[in-house]
Design a protein around this motif. Structure first.
Motif, PDB file in Angstrom:
ATOM      1  N   HIS A 199      -5.506 -19.665 -19.099  1.00  0.00           N
ATOM      2  CA  HIS A 199      -4.825 -19.010 -17.978  1.00  0.00           C
ATOM      3  C   HIS A 199      -3.464 -18.414 -18.358  1.00  0.00           C
ATOM      4  O   HIS A 199      -2.670 -18.091 -17.461  1.00  0.00           O
ATOM      5  CB  HIS A 199      -4.640 -19.966 -16.789  1.00  0.00           C
ATOM      6  CG  HIS A 199      -5.930 -20.544 -16.295  1.00  0.00           C
ATOM      7  ND1 HIS A 199      -5.979 -21.404 -15.213  1.00  0.00           N
ATOM      8  CD2 HIS A 199      -7.230 -20.393 -16.703  1.00  0.00           C
ATOM      9  CE1 HIS A 199      -7.245 -21.762 -14.983  1.00  0.00           C
ATOM     10  NE2 HIS A 199      -8.010 -21.161 -15.889  1.00  0.00           N
TER      11      HIS A 199
ATOM     12  N   GLY B   2     -14.541 -19.749 -15.458  1.00  0.00           N
ATOM     13  CA  GLY B   2     -13.825 -19.544 -14.209  1.00  0.00           C
ATOM     14  C   GLY B   2     -12.797 -18.425 -14.306  1.00  0.00           C
ATOM     15  O   GLY B   2     -12.079 -18.315 -15.296  1.00  0.00           O
TER      16      GLY B   2
ATOM     17  N   ASP C  27     -10.864 -17.741 -11.321  1.00  0.00           N
ATOM     18  CA  ASP C  27     -10.116 -17.875 -10.075  1.00  0.00           C
ATOM     19  C   ASP C  27      -8.615 -17.682 -10.276  1.00  0.00           C
ATOM     20  O   ASP C  27      -7.869 -17.503  -9.314  1.00  0.00           O
ATOM     21  CB  ASP C  27     -10.383 -19.248  -9.441  1.00  0.00           C
ATOM     22  CG  ASP C  27     -10.233 -20.386 -10.442  1.00  0.00           C
ATOM     23  OD1 ASP C  27      -9.151 -20.985 -10.499  1.00  0.00           O
ATOM     24  OD2 ASP C  27     -11.205 -20.655 -11.168  1.00  0.00           O
ATOM     25  N   HIS C  28      -8.160 -17.714 -11.537  1.00  0.00           N
ATOM     26  CA  HIS C  28      -6.744 -17.482 -11.835  1.00  0.00           C
ATOM     27  C   HIS C  28      -6.406 -15.999 -11.946  1.00  0.00           C
ATOM     28  O   HIS C  28      -5.250 -15.643 -12.172  1.00  0.00           O
ATOM     29  CB  HIS C  28      -6.376 -18.177 -13.151  1.00  0.00           C
ATOM     30  CG  HIS C  28      -7.218 -17.758 -14.319  1.00  0.00           C
ATOM     31  ND1 HIS C  28      -8.544 -18.096 -14.420  1.00  0.00           N
ATOM     32  CD2 HIS C  28      -6.936 -17.015 -15.417  1.00  0.00           C
ATOM     33  CE1 HIS C  28      -9.042 -17.596 -15.540  1.00  0.00           C
ATOM     34  NE2 HIS C  28      -8.087 -16.923 -16.152  1.00  0.00           N
TER      35      HIS C  28
ATOM     36  N   ASP D 241      -6.669 -12.041 -10.247  1.00  0.00           N
ATOM     37  CA  ASP D 241      -6.912 -11.201  -9.080  1.00  0.00           C
ATOM     38  C   ASP D 241      -7.728 -10.003  -9.556  1.00  0.00           C
ATOM     39  O   ASP D 241      -7.185  -8.992 -10.000  1.00  0.00           O
ATOM     40  CB  ASP D 241      -5.578 -10.750  -8.473  1.00  0.00           C
ATOM     41  CG  ASP D 241      -5.751 -10.005  -7.148  1.00  0.00           C
ATOM     42  OD1 ASP D 241      -6.828  -9.413  -6.939  1.00  0.00           O
ATOM     43  OD2 ASP D 241      -4.816 -10.006  -6.347  1.00  0.00           O
TER      44      ASP D 241
ATOM     45  N   SER E 281     -18.102 -22.128  -8.482  1.00  0.00           N
ATOM     46  CA  SER E 281     -16.889 -21.363  -8.758  1.00  0.00           C
ATOM     47  C   SER E 281     -15.897 -21.604  -7.631  1.00  0.00           C
ATOM     48  O   SER E 281     -16.282 -21.831  -6.483  1.00  0.00           O
ATOM     49  CB  SER E 281     -17.213 -19.872  -8.850  1.00  0.00           C
ATOM     50  OG  SER E 281     -18.121 -19.613  -9.898  1.00  0.00           O
ATOM     51  N   LEU E 282     -14.604 -21.548  -7.949  1.00  0.00           N
ATOM     52  CA  LEU E 282     -13.581 -21.692  -6.921  1.00  0.00           C
ATOM     53  C   LEU E 282     -13.357 -20.345  -6.245  1.00  0.00           C
ATOM     54  O   LEU E 282     -12.928 -19.383  -6.874  1.00  0.00           O
ATOM     55  CB  LEU E 282     -12.276 -22.212  -7.527  1.00  0.00           C
ATOM     56  CG  LEU E 282     -11.100 -22.355  -6.547  1.00  0.00           C
ATOM     57  CD1 LEU E 282     -11.450 -23.324  -5.425  1.00  0.00           C
ATOM     58  CD2 LEU E 282      -9.840 -22.796  -7.284  1.00  0.00           C
ATOM     59  N   THR E 283     -13.676 -20.286  -4.976  1.00  0.00           N
ATOM     60  CA  THR E 283     -13.495 -19.090  -4.156  1.00  0.00           C
ATOM     61  C   THR E 283     -12.900 -19.542  -2.819  1.00  0.00           C
ATOM     62  O   THR E 283     -12.831 -20.753  -2.546  1.00  0.00           O
ATOM     63  CB  THR E 283     -14.837 -18.382  -3.894  1.00  0.00           C
ATOM     64  OG1 THR E 283     -15.660 -19.249  -3.085  1.00  0.00           O
ATOM     65  CG2 THR E 283     -15.575 -18.066  -5.192  1.00  0.00           C
TER      66      THR E 283
ATOM     67  N   HIS F 242     -13.114 -23.512  -1.454  1.00  0.00           N
ATOM     68  CA  HIS F 242     -11.861 -24.278  -1.428  1.00  0.00           C
ATOM     69  C   HIS F 242     -12.007 -25.444  -0.442  1.00  0.00           C
ATOM     70  O   HIS F 242     -12.363 -25.258   0.718  1.00  0.00           O
ATOM     71  CB  HIS F 242     -10.705 -23.372  -1.021  1.00  0.00           C
ATOM     72  CG  HIS F 242      -9.372 -24.047  -1.062  1.00  0.00           C
ATOM     73  ND1 HIS F 242      -8.762 -24.556   0.064  1.00  0.00           N
ATOM     74  CD2 HIS F 242      -8.539 -24.311  -2.101  1.00  0.00           C
ATOM     75  CE1 HIS F 242      -7.605 -25.099  -0.283  1.00  0.00           C
ATOM     76  NE2 HIS F 242      -7.439 -24.962  -1.580  1.00  0.00           N
TER      77      HIS F 242
ATOM     78  N   ARG G 192     -13.700 -27.130 -10.429  1.00  0.00           N
ATOM     79  CA  ARG G 192     -12.281 -26.916 -10.181  1.00  0.00           C
ATOM     80  C   ARG G 192     -11.769 -27.956  -9.183  1.00  0.00           C
ATOM     81  O   ARG G 192     -12.460 -28.299  -8.225  1.00  0.00           O
ATOM     82  CB  ARG G 192     -12.023 -25.511  -9.631  1.00  0.00           C
ATOM     83  CG  ARG G 192     -12.186 -24.391 -10.645  1.00  0.00           C
ATOM     84  CD  ARG G 192     -11.065 -24.403 -11.694  1.00  0.00           C
ATOM     85  NE  ARG G 192     -11.114 -23.266 -12.590  1.00  0.00           N
ATOM     86  CZ  ARG G 192     -11.770 -23.236 -13.758  1.00  0.00           C
ATOM     87  NH1 ARG G 192     -12.455 -24.313 -14.136  1.00  0.00           N
ATOM     88  NH2 ARG G 192     -11.735 -22.166 -14.522  1.00  0.00           N
TER      89      ARG G 192
END
Length: 291
Positions: free
Chosen positions: A23, A47, A49-50, A52, A180-182, A186, A208
């Motif tokens: 990241h 992943g 998610d970090h 945009d 996946s973190l979305t 969350h 995550r």
């Protein structure tokens, strides 16, 4: 990055690719504006998610990750946590090596894995590999996913699709999170979901940390709502040293090492270089991630 920070004026126009490990560096609008010739960002692991993705795409920059390199070691880690928690391996090791131990308790018991029900939430590449491993333990496999797998794929591992996640939670002895973190995932597992699980069940998280409401998990573990948990991820990472999860005996916490094998890290780096070379040469990225 240190060299770039010192010499932004000279280097900003030369940089065409970012090799992002763990990241870093952080990518925001200001950073993207400072790199007018940037073509590709390649990130280690699966992943994103970090990042945009919409923002990055608006600058005409492509993004790639390394999904295939992490699938097998992360699936291995999921099974390792399941087995370690079920058989209380960490506690057992502490007892065996403790200077205070004079004898082993005869009624110190774990849980049987063979024949138990495993509920997999997120049946992507890693989830399916977990199912393949669980099949070798003669586990009954349930799964919840946005899309149902092909019938032949289900039959190959003996997996049963649960359209409603609640059904999976109520039936499983072990629940493994591999999503996946979305915004949708969350705190996917909170107080209500934990209360749906069996009081004898174990929660395993290898995706995550924010997928689980940690405050709800602390309460569930302290009050016998579920029996145990085993997590490779938390939020933040590492947890503050006074965090209540660190004081509990019925949880195993590892330092986000799902893909941490020498082989997988080497393959990840190779994949990242391949993505960079493709990006700077105007070729399709092998592992492009679209917004």
């Amino acid at each position: 990055m240190k060299e770039y920070i010192k010499n932004k004026k000279d280097l900003s126009h030369k940089i065409k690719a970012i090799y992002m490990w763990w990241h870093k560096p952080a990518v925001d609008s200001e950073f993207l504006q400072s790199l007018p010739n940037l073509k590709v960002i390649t990130s280690s692991g699966v992943g994103v998610d970090h990042l945009d993705l919409k923002l990055i795409s608006s600058f005409g920059v492509k993004v790639a990750n390394t999904p295939h390199a992490v699938s097998n070691p992360t699936a291995d880690m999921g099974m390792a946590l399941l087995l370690a928690s079920a058989r209380r391996i960490v506690e057992g090791c502490e007892i065996a090596v403790s200077s205070d131990t004079k004898y082993f308790e005869a009624d110190w018991l774990g849980e049987e894995v063979t024949g138990a029900t495993l509920g997999i939430i997120g049946m992507g590449s890693i989830g399916y590999k977990v199912a393949q491993r669980a099949k070798a333990f003669d586990m009954k496999i349930l799964y919840h996913n946005r899309n149902q797998r092909k019938q032949e794929e289900e039959q190959a591992v003996g997996a049963i699709y649960c359209k409603k996640m609640d059904d999976l939670l109520q039936q499983s002895d072990f629940v493994m999170l591999i999503v996946s973190l979305t915004p949708e995932t969350h705190k996917l597992i909170g107080k209500r979901e934990l209360e749906l699980m069996k009081p004898t069940a174990t929660l395993i998280n290898i995706c995550r940390g924010p997928v689980v409401d940690q405050d709800a998990l602390v309460h569930a573990l302290q009050n016998g709502v579920i029996k145990a948990a085993a997590v490779d991820v938390t939020y933040p990472e590492p947890l503050p040293r006074d965090h209540p999860l660190l004081k509990l005996k019925n949880i195993i916490i590892t330092p986000h090492i799902g893909s941490a094998t020498s082989k997988s890290r080497w393959v990840m780096m190779e994949n990242m270089v391949e993505n960079i070379l493709s990006g700077v040469n105007g070729l399709p990225l092998p592992n492009e991630v679209h917004p």
